[in-house]
Design an enzyme around this catalytic site. Structure first.
Site, short mmCIF file in Angstrom:
data_model
loop_
_atom_site.label_atom_id
_atom_site.label_comp_id
_atom_site.label_asym_id
_atom_site.label_seq_id
_atom_site.Cartn_x
_atom_site.Cartn_y
_atom_site.Cartn_z
CB SER A 158 -31.71 -15.79 -29.35
OG SER A 158 -33.00 -15.83 -28.78
CG ASP A 170 -43.18 -9.71 -33.48
OD1 ASP A 170 -43.67 -9.19 -32.47
OD2 ASP A 170 -43.66 -10.74 -34.02
CB CYS A 217 -46.52 -8.97 -27.42
SG CYS A 217 -44.99 -9.83 -27.03
#
Ligand code: SAH
Length: 427
Positions: A277, A330, A370
């Site tokens: 994005s 990710d 994460c």
């Protein structure tokens, strides 16, 4: 590197630089600290005494050195204390000796020596990883000629001149020619600190080039995300070699500057689509593809991943587009805090569910999170539900974590943040 440098705030306003305070902590905090935690929260502090040389009645400057004491004055460790932060004390040492210049030098040297051992010769590497290097509040990433530093807490911020000088001293012989500060992160607000960035030492060009697994990447150390690049996935990117079949199509969602995508192309993918994005990241990904002679096989799209995945799920279902041999997910941390875990899991499940439907039978999904607050079992359960809802049968092929220059402290599960699973679609 005088005392004044070492403890600017304190030395300039309050008493001698070698002073400290005695912080008495509650029994639960004592127990946790004795088991290896480096953290004491504000609500766990029973009493703060002026202690060693701290002028009675003086207000405490954030980051002041602290001796941490338990019941009956039992010594637990030394660290620093920020009266303005909820995470008030971070321990640095279990020894009752001053936290002086020699102490910091030894700690930094140990962190550097470990990187040299585990990733010899790497010039794109995390040199200091906060708590896990027993250097809470400090992050140092090296990108070739430039090292990028983050002072995340009042304790490290108060000592920034000393720490910069020490790092400069230690890193110049390794070929570092500039030190740049990127303390422009929101966690500093929790410490009552403003964002700050700028050159600390030497020369810092607008962009630097790094080498990773034989590929070249441009890194915007001044304006890029975090310190400019995501070094923690280095070995996971190299691992793609096992999952890219020559001639296949690969999708890299949340591609940032194209690191996974370019590895896939390098390992033989015929066509790679990267989605992110951030317009800046997408533009940089294109430049990185050209830099490696892979532009003809890589295409980077600026889009919201949720929308893009929904649209392509429809296209693949309608056979307007072919599925991919390998999909990489990710995303950024969807759960920055404990309170966001439920919503984050819904987000992770949505992207994984859609991504699984984009994988061709026999193909792979490389999926990461994460978020500190989503540990491996919770992540795995989310994947199980995503697979169930998508009607896709899959194998767990590998479970991986961050590269070794991003270690976790065994005694602090909250320091283990990156998980990455490789799933293989059956049928
Ligand atoms: N895979 C990258 C790192 C990804 S970091 C690498 O190996 O370097 C997460 C990325 O997600 C960032 O680049 C950020 O710009 C992007 N991002 C955040 N929210 C997004 C969204 N809703 N849709 C697409 N990209 C998003």
């Amino acid at each position: 590197m005088t005392n004044a440098d070492g403890n600017e705030a304190r030395a300039s306003r309050h008493g001698p630089a070698e002073s400290w305070v005695d912080v008495y902590v509650s029994p639960p905090a004592e127990e946790r600290v004795r088991a290896g935690s480096l953290w004491v929260f504000e609500g766990e502090i029973v009493r703060v005494d002026a202690g060693g040389g701290w002028p009675e009645g003086e207000s405490l400057s954030p980051g002041v050195e602290a001796r941490v004491l338990g019941r009956r004055g039992r010594f637990l460790g030394r660290g620093y204390y920020n009266p303005a932060a909820n995470l008030a004390v971070r321990l640095l040492s279990r020894q009752d000796a001053p936290i002086d210049e020699a102490f910091w030098r030894r700690r930094l040297e140990a962190a550097l020596a470990w990187r040299h051992q585990t990733l010899p010769g790497a010039t794109a590497v995390r040199l200091v990883h906060g708590e896990a290097d027993l250097l809470p509040g400090l992050v140092v990433d090296r990108y070739g000629p430039v090292a990028v530093v983050q002072f995340l807490t009042a304790g490290t911020d108060a000592r920034r001149r000393l720490l910069s000088a020490l790092l400069w001293d230690l890193l110049q012989p390794l070929g570092v020619t500039g030190l740049y500060e990127r303390s422009d992160v929101s966690v500093r607000k929790l410490e009552g600190l403003e964002a700050r960035s700028g050159v600390l030492q030497g020369q810092v060009p607008p962009e630097v080039e790094i080498e990773e697994n034989g590929l070249r990447f441009r890194v915007d150390v001044r304006g890029g995300q975090k310190t400019g690049y995501y070094l923690d996935q280095k070995l996971n990117r190299a691992r793609l070699a096992a999952y890219v079949k020559p001639g296949e199509r690969v999708l890299d969602v949340f591609c940032h500057t194209g690191a996974f995508a370019l590895h896939a192309a390098h390992y033989g993918a015929a066509q790679v689509i990267g989605v992110d994005s951030s317009a800046a990241a997408v533009a940089e990904a294109g430049r990185n593809a050209a830099l490696n002679g892979l532009a003809d096989r890589c295409q980077f799209v600026e889009a919201n991943a949720f929308d893009w995945l929904r649209e392509w799920e429809r296209k693949v279902a309608a056979r307007e587009a072919a599925p991919f041999g390998l999909v990489i997910l990710d995303p950024p941390a969807f759960a920055p805090g404990r309170r966001n875990v439920e919503a984050a899991l819904r987000g992770y499940k949505e992207i994984n569910l859609r991504a699984l439907r984009l994988v061709a039978p026999g193909g792979h999904l490389v999926t990461a999170s994460c978020s500190h607050h989503i540990q491996v079992p919770l992540f795995e359960e989310m994947l199980r539900q995503a697979a169930a809802d998508s009607g896709v049968a899959a194998q767990i092929v590998e479970k991986r974590g961050a590269s070794p220059d991003h270690p976790a402290l065994l005694s602090m599960p909250e320091t283990e943040y990156l998980k990455l699973f490789v799933l293989r679609r059956l049928g």
